[in-house]
Motif scaffolding. Sequence first.
Motif, PDB file in Angstrom:
ATOM      1  N   VAL A 206      53.482  52.709  82.615  1.00  0.00           N
ATOM      2  CA  VAL A 206      54.032  53.593  83.638  1.00  0.00           C
ATOM      3  C   VAL A 206      55.378  53.082  84.110  1.00  0.00           C
ATOM      4  O   VAL A 206      56.350  53.845  84.231  1.00  0.00           O
ATOM      5  N   ARG A 207      55.476  51.779  84.371  1.00  0.00           N
ATOM      6  CA  ARG A 207      56.744  51.207  84.827  1.00  0.00           C
ATOM      7  C   ARG A 207      57.825  51.328  83.757  1.00  0.00           C
ATOM      8  O   ARG A 207      58.985  51.611  84.054  1.00  0.00           O
ATOM      9  N   ALA A 208      57.450  51.099  82.508  1.00  0.00           N
ATOM     10  CA  ALA A 208      58.431  51.206  81.424  1.00  0.00           C
ATOM     11  C   ALA A 208      58.963  52.631  81.311  1.00  0.00           C
ATOM     12  O   ALA A 208      60.174  52.847  81.141  1.00  0.00           O
TER      13      ALA A 208
ATOM     14  N   ALA B  49      59.032  54.880  83.702  1.00  0.00           N
ATOM     15  CA  ALA B  49      59.822  55.176  84.901  1.00  0.00           C
ATOM     16  C   ALA B  49      61.232  54.627  84.776  1.00  0.00           C
ATOM     17  O   ALA B  49      62.214  55.321  85.095  1.00  0.00           O
ATOM     18  N   TRP B  50      61.354  53.395  84.290  1.00  0.00           N
ATOM     19  CA  TRP B  50      62.692  52.806  84.192  1.00  0.00           C
ATOM     20  C   TRP B  50      63.511  53.418  83.062  1.00  0.00           C
ATOM     21  O   TRP B  50      64.741  53.500  83.153  1.00  0.00           O
ATOM     22  N   ALA B  51      62.852  53.888  82.011  1.00  0.00           N
ATOM     23  CA  ALA B  51      63.590  54.607  80.972  1.00  0.00           C
ATOM     24  C   ALA B  51      64.214  55.879  81.553  1.00  0.00           C
ATOM     25  O   ALA B  51      65.352  56.245  81.223  1.00  0.00           O
ATOM     26  N   GLU B  52      63.463  56.547  82.444  1.00  0.00           N
ATOM     27  CA  GLU B  52      64.003  57.746  83.090  1.00  0.00           C
ATOM     28  C   GLU B  52      65.103  57.387  84.085  1.00  0.00           C
ATOM     29  O   GLU B  52      66.161  58.039  84.129  1.00  0.00           O
ATOM     30  N   LEU B  53      64.876  56.347  84.889  1.00  0.00           N
ATOM     31  CA  LEU B  53      65.870  55.958  85.884  1.00  0.00           C
ATOM     32  C   LEU B  53      67.162  55.477  85.229  1.00  0.00           C
ATOM     33  O   LEU B  53      68.263  55.782  85.701  1.00  0.00           O
ATOM     34  N   ASP B  54      67.039  54.743  84.139  1.00  0.00           N
ATOM     35  CA  ASP B  54      68.234  54.218  83.480  1.00  0.00           C
ATOM     36  C   ASP B  54      69.120  55.336  82.938  1.00  0.00           C
ATOM     37  O   ASP B  54      70.330  55.165  82.778  1.00  0.00           O
ATOM     38  N   GLY B  55      68.509  56.479  82.666  1.00  0.00           N
ATOM     39  CA  GLY B  55      69.296  57.599  82.160  1.00  0.00           C
ATOM     40  C   GLY B  55      70.278  58.143  83.183  1.00  0.00           C
ATOM     41  O   GLY B  55      71.277  58.769  82.817  1.00  0.00           O
ATOM     42  N   TYR B  56      70.034  57.898  84.462  1.00  0.00           N
ATOM     43  CA  TYR B  56      70.922  58.368  85.524  1.00  0.00           C
ATOM     44  C   TYR B  56      71.990  57.340  85.877  1.00  0.00           C
ATOM     45  O   TYR B  56      73.083  57.702  86.311  1.00  0.00           O
ATOM     46  N   GLY B  57      71.674  56.062  85.727  1.00  0.00           N
ATOM     47  CA  GLY B  57      72.672  55.028  85.957  1.00  0.00           C
ATOM     48  C   GLY B  57      72.970  54.704  87.411  1.00  0.00           C
ATOM     49  O   GLY B  57      73.966  54.040  87.704  1.00  0.00           O
ATOM     50  N   LEU B  58      72.119  55.145  88.347  1.00  0.00           N
ATOM     51  CA  LEU B  58      72.385  54.886  89.767  1.00  0.00           C
ATOM     52  C   LEU B  58      71.362  53.954  90.407  1.00  0.00           C
ATOM     53  O   LEU B  58      71.550  53.541  91.551  1.00  0.00           O
ATOM     54  N   ALA B  59      70.287  53.645  89.701  1.00  0.00           N
ATOM     55  CA  ALA B  59      69.253  52.750  90.237  1.00  0.00           C
ATOM     56  C   ALA B  59      69.304  51.423  89.492  1.00  0.00           C
ATOM     57  O   ALA B  59      69.367  51.390  88.261  1.00  0.00           O
ATOM     58  N   GLU B  60      69.282  50.348  90.242  1.00  0.00           N
ATOM     59  CA  GLU B  60      69.321  49.004  89.673  1.00  0.00           C
ATOM     60  C   GLU B  60      68.001  48.309  89.964  1.00  0.00           C
ATOM     61  O   GLU B  60      67.432  48.446  91.041  1.00  0.00           O
ATOM     62  N   ARG B  61      67.505  47.571  88.986  1.00  0.00           N
ATOM     63  CA  ARG B  61      66.262  46.824  89.151  1.00  0.00           C
ATOM     64  C   ARG B  61      66.577  45.337  89.254  1.00  0.00           C
ATOM     65  O   ARG B  61      67.365  44.806  88.474  1.00  0.00           O
TER      66      ARG B  61
END
Length: 307
Positions: free
Chosen positions: A63-65, A67-79
């Motif tokens: 689930v986390r993987a 989620a971050w694949a989706e978030l990385d596509g936007y480029g505005l969220a940093e982990r």
Amino acid sequence: MAPTAQYDTVIVGGGPAGLTAALALTRYRHRTLVVESPAPPRNAASRGVHGMIGLEGATPVEVRARAWAELDGYGLAERREATVEDLARADDGGFRAVMSDGTVAWSRTVLLATGVTDVLPEGVAGFAECWGRSVIHCPFCAGWENAERTWGLIADDPDYAALAADAFRAWSADVIALAPPGMDRAAEIRARLRGAGSDLVEGEITRLHHHDGDLYAVEFADGTRLARQTLLWSPPQRQVPLVARLAENLALALDEDGFVSVGPDKRTSVPGLYAAGDLTTAWEQGAMSAAGAGAAAADALHFARRA
């Protein structure tokens, strides 16, 4: 300390609440930092997430993987893999988040999505191996996987023990209550349960007998064993150290049970500080509820920014 990076929102916690909020905030075009502890998440023992459409059976790691694949596509969220050691008010009204890796982040707002910590029982051999498999804390989360087995309801409250008679029949027709010695009203509850085809067994549990986490018997302090295949066991919970620190330093309000008090918009008693997920409630815990709370918090954060 490293120079301070600036964000619209810092999210403390990378579970369903935090990641859902991060996705919503990203689509609102907020620059967001998600600080996720390097320690295994609370649901690490889970075999899969249930009740979330499109994610049925996915493990917490999967689930986390995703989620971050989706978030990385936007480029505005940093982990960032770290823990937030402290939050302090900045002179301009924002927050300074001090992290365990030595970095500091400034943000206008902060969302606490840390979840809570389960206080697992000490001195019960085999508990850790069975936890999340055949010892479960939520029948709605793992009842299906434990259906048609013999269950034991761990209860030290007589009214809760009485639920063994019929509350869990959707998953098992054989549920009995297991209570510590001397539970209040034990004779009354035992008679009620036996009349309904159930029972109450009192004793101090010292060992869980299992095969690779698959329970088959409970052993008590006097050496007797009781054949059971699943235990419904809800251990006490405590807040992570950061929440306790904020309650002391920023007067973050907690309710009488120790959960963070929030309004419908997930605002806490501290202006600019929001909270979502399991740390706010004992009764609506779970991935779906946490995700919904994270989405509600993101909406509130966005509209507060516009105000």
